[in-house]
Design an enzyme around this catalytic site. Structure first.
Site, PDB file in Angstrom:
ATOM      1  CB  THR A  66      71.846  28.385  48.235  1.00  0.00           C
ATOM      2  OG1 THR A  66      72.969  27.422  47.609  1.00  0.00           O
ATOM      3  CG2 THR A  66      71.981  28.108  49.843  1.00  0.00           C
ATOM      4  CB  SER A  87      80.039  28.783  50.012  1.00  0.00           C
ATOM      5  OG  SER A  87      78.966  28.538  49.148  1.00  0.00           O
ATOM      6  CD  GLU A  93      75.396  20.004  48.223  1.00  0.00           C
ATOM      7  OE1 GLU A  93      76.260  20.906  48.774  1.00  0.00           O
ATOM      8  OE2 GLU A  93      74.431  20.315  47.929  1.00  0.00           O
TER       9      GLU A  93
END
Length: 218
Positions: A37, A108, A76
């Site tokens: 991320t 998250s 994902e």
């Protein structure tokens, strides 16, 4: 999830002097932690702000790349729950997170922009570390760099363990344990925060040293 009633229900479950077993919180879903991320925070001259997070989910995503573009594909879909299947993070399936058309999986990631009642932006920051950085800056008065760099803690309910970064103040760990938290040292850093804060002199930005990168301005 954004209603004041729901927030009040969650707030009523918080005890200042002790934690509780998982069943006390009546969880209906659990949120895993993303691995691949990146986050970008931008504020323009006119005050326009963008808080954008992008992810391929797990480290190296699906571990498959296009033979033409060489772009790495994400995985994902693992953020969704599937009946009778425990996901990559050891989280059991949750009916609220089952795959359905037009639905997004739990995540998250937490890109955030905070503004005061007059619309002026006091700060912005990411999931567990995001509120910690906001608290350090807005309530404790830390400058944005210190707020971003402070040692962190994290508890995602399942497993019911409070993970702390290695350099956290031992007094914090001791206080958690007196409240019946089971603590353990994180094997690596706990997430990453990028933040921009409006100050009396203009803007202050910080890029989390846990993942490298630097703030830039003009």
């Amino acid at each position: 999830m954004t209603s004041e009633f729901f927030a009040a229900q969650l707030r009523a479950q918080i005890s200042d002097d002790t934690t509780h077993p998982i069943s006390y919180y009546k969880p209906e879903f659990y949120t895993p932690v993303d691995g691949g991320t990146a986050h970008l925070s931008v504020v323009a001259e006119d005050g326009s702000a963008v808080s954008a997070t992008s992810t391929i989910n797990l480290y190296f995503g699906s571990k498959v790349r296009s033979p033409v573009s060489e772009i790495l594909f994400n995985d994902e879909m693992d953020d969704f729950s599937s009946p009778n299947i425990t996901n990559e993070f050891g989280v059991p399936p949750s009916p609220a997170n089952f795959i359905q058309p037009g639905k997004q999986p739990l995540s998250s990631m937490c890109p955030t922009i905070m503004v005061g009642q007059d619309g002026q932006p006091p700060s912005h920051a990411d999931h567990t570390p995001m509120p910690q950085a906001i608290i350090y800056n807005l309530w404790f008065g830390y400058d944005v760099k210190r707020a971003v760099e402070e040692p962190r803690l994290h508890n995602q309910l399942l497993p019911n363990v409070t993970t702390v970064e290695r350099n956290i103040d031992q007094a914090v760990t001791a206080a958690l344990e007196t409240r019946h938290h089971h603590t353990q040292i994180a094997s690596t850093f706990i997430a990453v925060v990028q933040a921009i804060v409006r100050t009396a002199g203009g803007w202050a930005a910080a890029s989390d040293s846990r993942k490298g990168g630097e703030p830039a301005g003009y």
